[in-house]
Motif scaffolding. Structure first.
Motif, PDB file in Angstrom:
ATOM      1  N   ALA A   1      14.194 -18.303  -1.748  1.00 38.00           N
ATOM      2  CA  ALA A   1      13.176 -19.469  -1.612  1.00 38.00           C
ATOM      3  C   ALA A   1      13.011 -19.815  -0.081  1.00 38.00           C
ATOM      4  N   GLY A   2      11.719 -19.709   0.441  1.00 34.97           N
ATOM      5  CA  GLY A   2      11.418 -19.946   1.631  1.00 34.97           C
ATOM      6  C   GLY A   2      11.194 -18.531   2.559  1.00 34.97           C
ATOM      7  N   GLU A   3      11.881 -17.626   1.888  1.00 34.28           N
ATOM      8  CA  GLU A   3      11.875 -16.288   2.677  1.00 34.28           C
ATOM      9  C   GLU A   3      10.542 -15.688   2.378  1.00 34.28           C
ATOM     10  N   THR A   4      10.141 -14.347   2.890  1.00 31.97           N
ATOM     11  CA  THR A   4       8.992 -13.614   2.786  1.00 31.97           C
ATOM     12  C   THR A   4       9.431 -12.313   2.154  1.00 31.97           C
ATOM     13  N   ILE A   5       8.541 -11.834   1.224  1.00 33.79           N
ATOM     14  CA  ILE A   5       8.827 -10.598   0.480  1.00 33.79           C
ATOM     15  C   ILE A   5       7.498  -9.733   0.900  1.00 33.79           C
ATOM     16  N   VAL A   6       7.425  -8.550   1.183  1.00 35.98           N
ATOM     17  CA  VAL A   6       6.316  -7.640   1.092  1.00 35.98           C
ATOM     18  C   VAL A   6       6.423  -6.715   0.212  1.00 35.98           C
ATOM     19  N   VAL A   7       5.562  -6.681  -0.631  1.00 34.56           N
ATOM     20  CA  VAL A   7       5.368  -5.974  -1.802  1.00 34.56           C
ATOM     21  C   VAL A   7       4.210  -4.944  -1.573  1.00 34.56           C
ATOM     22  N   LYS A   8       4.610  -3.697  -1.640  1.00 32.28           N
ATOM     23  CA  LYS A   8       3.649  -2.483  -1.326  1.00 32.28           C
ATOM     24  C   LYS A   8       3.295  -1.969  -2.876  1.00 32.28           C
ATOM     25  N   TYR A   9       1.869  -2.392  -3.173  1.00 33.99           N
ATOM     26  CA  TYR A   9       1.420  -2.131  -4.645  1.00 33.99           C
ATOM     27  C   TYR A   9       0.568  -1.013  -4.957  1.00 33.99           C
ATOM     28  N   GLY A  10       1.160   0.165  -5.678  1.00 36.19           N
ATOM     29  CA  GLY A  10       0.415   1.110  -6.055  1.00 36.19           C
ATOM     30  C   GLY A  10       0.644   2.000  -7.350  1.00 36.19           C
ATOM     31  N   GLY A  11       0.223   3.125  -7.395  1.00 33.99           N
ATOM     32  CA  GLY A  11       0.736   3.867  -8.722  1.00 33.99           C
ATOM     33  C   GLY A  11       0.447   3.400  -9.861  1.00 33.99           C
ATOM     34  N   ASN A  12       0.921   3.653 -10.891  1.00 35.60           N
ATOM     35  CA  ASN A  12       0.664   3.338 -12.126  1.00 35.60           C
ATOM     36  C   ASN A  12       0.534   1.860 -12.400  1.00 35.60           C
ATOM     37  N   ALA A  13       1.322   1.021 -11.738  1.00 33.12           N
ATOM     38  CA  ALA A  13       1.296  -0.322 -12.036  1.00 33.12           C
ATOM     39  C   ALA A  13      -0.090  -1.008 -11.502  1.00 33.12           C
ATOM     40  N   MET A  14      -0.635  -0.341 -10.618  1.00 36.33           N
ATOM     41  CA  MET A  14      -2.341  -0.644 -10.538  1.00 36.33           C
ATOM     42  C   MET A  14      -3.314  -0.106 -11.509  1.00 36.33           C
ATOM     43  N   LEU A  15      -2.972   0.715 -12.292  1.00 36.18           N
ATOM     44  CA  LEU A  15      -4.029   1.588 -13.204  1.00 36.18           C
ATOM     45  C   LEU A  15      -3.660   0.933 -14.672  1.00 36.18           C
ATOM     46  N   ASN A  16      -2.464   0.580 -15.029  1.00 31.72           N
ATOM     47  CA  ASN A  16      -2.217   0.227 -16.533  1.00 31.72           C
ATOM     48  C   ASN A  16      -2.448  -1.482 -16.473  1.00 31.72           C
ATOM     49  N   GLU A  17      -3.264  -1.810 -17.508  1.00 33.71           N
ATOM     50  CA  GLU A  17      -3.510  -3.084 -17.363  1.00 33.71           C
ATOM     51  C   GLU A  17      -2.329  -3.957 -17.633  1.00 33.71           C
ATOM     52  N   ASP A  18      -1.422  -3.610 -18.445  1.00 34.48           N
ATOM     53  CA  ASP A  18      -0.238  -4.415 -19.128  1.00 34.48           C
ATOM     54  C   ASP A  18       0.526  -4.445 -17.981  1.00 34.48           C
ATOM     55  N   LEU A  19       0.822  -3.388 -17.088  1.00 37.27           N
ATOM     56  CA  LEU A  19       1.766  -3.426 -15.845  1.00 37.27           C
ATOM     57  C   LEU A  19       1.304  -4.325 -14.882  1.00 37.27           C
TER      58      LEU A  19
ATOM     59  N   ALA B   1       9.971 -10.278   7.519  1.00 38.00           N
ATOM     60  CA  ALA B   1      10.115 -10.480   5.889  1.00 38.00           C
ATOM     61  C   ALA B   1      11.466 -10.000   5.711  1.00 38.00           C
ATOM     62  N   LYS B   2      12.245 -10.558   4.435  1.00 39.42           N
ATOM     63  CA  LYS B   2      13.476 -10.651   4.003  1.00 39.42           C
ATOM     64  C   LYS B   2      13.524  -9.025   3.513  1.00 39.42           C
ATOM     65  N   LYS B   3      12.541  -8.713   2.708  1.00 45.56           N
ATOM     66  CA  LYS B   3      12.422  -7.620   2.009  1.00 45.56           C
ATOM     67  C   LYS B   3      11.198  -6.921   2.022  1.00 45.56           C
ATOM     68  N   LEU B   4      11.451  -5.618   1.838  1.00 49.93           N
ATOM     69  CA  LEU B   4      10.101  -4.721   1.613  1.00 49.93           C
ATOM     70  C   LEU B   4      10.160  -4.000   0.515  1.00 49.93           C
ATOM     71  N   ILE B   5       9.474  -4.207  -0.721  1.00 49.91           N
ATOM     72  CA  ILE B   5       9.512  -3.445  -1.861  1.00 49.91           C
ATOM     73  C   ILE B   5       8.241  -2.407  -1.871  1.00 49.91           C
ATOM     74  N   LEU B   6       8.547  -1.122  -2.036  1.00 47.30           N
ATOM     75  CA  LEU B   6       7.737  -0.291  -2.534  1.00 47.30           C
ATOM     76  C   LEU B   6       7.614   0.025  -4.040  1.00 47.30           C
ATOM     77  N   MET B   7       6.444  -0.194  -4.413  1.00 47.16           N
ATOM     78  CA  MET B   7       6.425   0.169  -6.193  1.00 47.16           C
ATOM     79  C   MET B   7       5.855   1.690  -6.176  1.00 47.16           C
TER      80      MET B   7
ATOM     81  N   ILE C   1      12.846   1.131  -2.929  1.00 46.31           N
ATOM     82  CA  ILE C   1      11.821   1.652  -3.662  1.00 46.31           C
ATOM     83  C   ILE C   1      12.058   1.475  -5.038  1.00 46.31           C
ATOM     84  N   ILE C   2      11.267   1.021  -5.949  1.00 42.50           N
ATOM     85  CA  ILE C   2      11.376   0.503  -7.244  1.00 42.50           C
ATOM     86  C   ILE C   2      10.173   1.204  -8.134  1.00 42.50           C
ATOM     87  N   ASP C   3      10.556   1.473  -9.502  1.00 46.83           N
ATOM     88  CA  ASP C   3       9.709   1.914 -10.510  1.00 46.83           C
ATOM     89  C   ASP C   3       8.822   0.852 -10.992  1.00 46.83           C
ATOM     90  N   GLY C   4       7.469   1.037 -10.689  1.00 44.82           N
ATOM     91  CA  GLY C   4       6.428   0.263 -11.081  1.00 44.82           C
ATOM     92  C   GLY C   4       6.027   0.386 -12.345  1.00 44.82           C
TER      93      GLY C   4
END
Length: 283
Positions: free
Chosen positions: A21-39, A195-201, A259-262
């Motif tokens: 709470a109060g921290e900043t998280i940067v998320v890089k959004y890409g891959g299948n998570a951008m193309l699949n409507e449910d994701l 940022a506290k965290k960087l998350i690459l999907m 690096i996480i599985d989007g």
């Protein structure tokens, strides 16, 4: 899910909610998570929940498939060298239109409709991302390297309660516009804003001991181990630039990079708010 299980999940999440709470998280959004409507819907709901519990989110996105589709539509062949798009002036115009226009505004609309509060930006706004031409053995055209991140507009958006959604085009002081790798841009932004965290999907589970065995996930890596992992061939190919981004972000002050599985629904929430986490964490 029955009520007792729901309560257990919420109880497990509570210390993590308090932590971020109060921290900043940067998320890089890409891959299948951008193309699949449910994701895509799952990502949007994750970000809305993060906003509701007081986590500041910055969403940095690419849009390679959309760019390739538009280039094909107008009769321009997509060309790549070592995984990087060759970007002449005409191609750069398309990249800017697709990233800063169609993709960026579509994501902003999706997040707002999901109940969030988002504002669409690109690296040209308020000179947020400044760049120079990337110099390699091959001429990639208008592909840039970031030289400066001016974070004022990002911080203003966060302070006003918005999720900045950032398209990764950048400019220089001569009026040129450059195509920027979204992983690299996210790492630079995360470092600059503290940022506290960087998350690459991505579209894989994370860093694998054996690239052909998704059950060989390496969950935790100290950045000091990366050089050895490269020598052993465990880090190779397309994973090298992604992991280099994580390493650089951590060395520039970001506490953790992931690096996480989007392809997994709600992967961001699993990483942030559960004991088990997901993907590979660099510290």
């Amino acid at each position: 899910m029955d009520s007792s299980l729901t309560a257990k999940v919420l109880t497990q999440a509570m210390p993590y909610i308090q932590k971020y709470a109060g921290e900043t998280i940067v998320v890089k959004y890409g891959g299948n998570a951008m193309l699949n409507e449910d994701l895509k819907a799952a990502v949007m709901s994750d970000i809305v929940l993060m906003q509701l519990v007081g986590v500041n989110v910055v969403l940095v996105h690419g849009g390679g498939p959309e760019i390739s589709s538009m280039l094909k539509r107008v009769g321009i062949e997509s060309k790549f060298i070592n995984g990087m798009r060759v970007t002449d002036k005409e191609t750069m115009d398309i990249v800017q239109q697709v990233l800063a226009g169609k993709v960026n505004k579509s994501l902003t609309q999706h997040l707002n409709h999901a109940g969030g509060k988002a504002i669409g930006l690109c690296g040209l706004d308020s000179n947020m991302l400044m760049a120079e031409k990337m110099v390699t053995g091959d001429d990639l055209g208008y592909v840039g390297e970031i030289t400066e991140v001016n974070s004022e507009v990002i911080n203003d958006a966060i302070n006003d309660g918005y999720v900045p959604i950032i398209a990764t085009v950048a400019g220089d002081y001569k009026g040129n516009v450059y195509n920027i790798n979204a992983d690299i841009a996210a790492a630079h932004i995360a470092s600059k804003i503290g940022a506290k965290k960087l998350i690459l999907m991505t579209d894989i589970r994370g860093l694998l001991q054996d690239k052909d065995d998704e059950d060989s996930l390496i969950s935790v890596v100290n950045v000091s181990e990366v050089s050895q992992l490269k020598r052993e061939g465990i880090i190779s190919g397309g994973m090298i630039p992604k992991i280099d981004c994580c390493v650089e972000a951590v060395r520039q002050g970001v506490s953790r990079a992931h690096i996480i599985d989007g392809r997994i629904e709600h992967s961001i929430l699993i990483e942030l708010f559960s004991d088990e986490g997901i993907g590979t964490m660099f510290y």
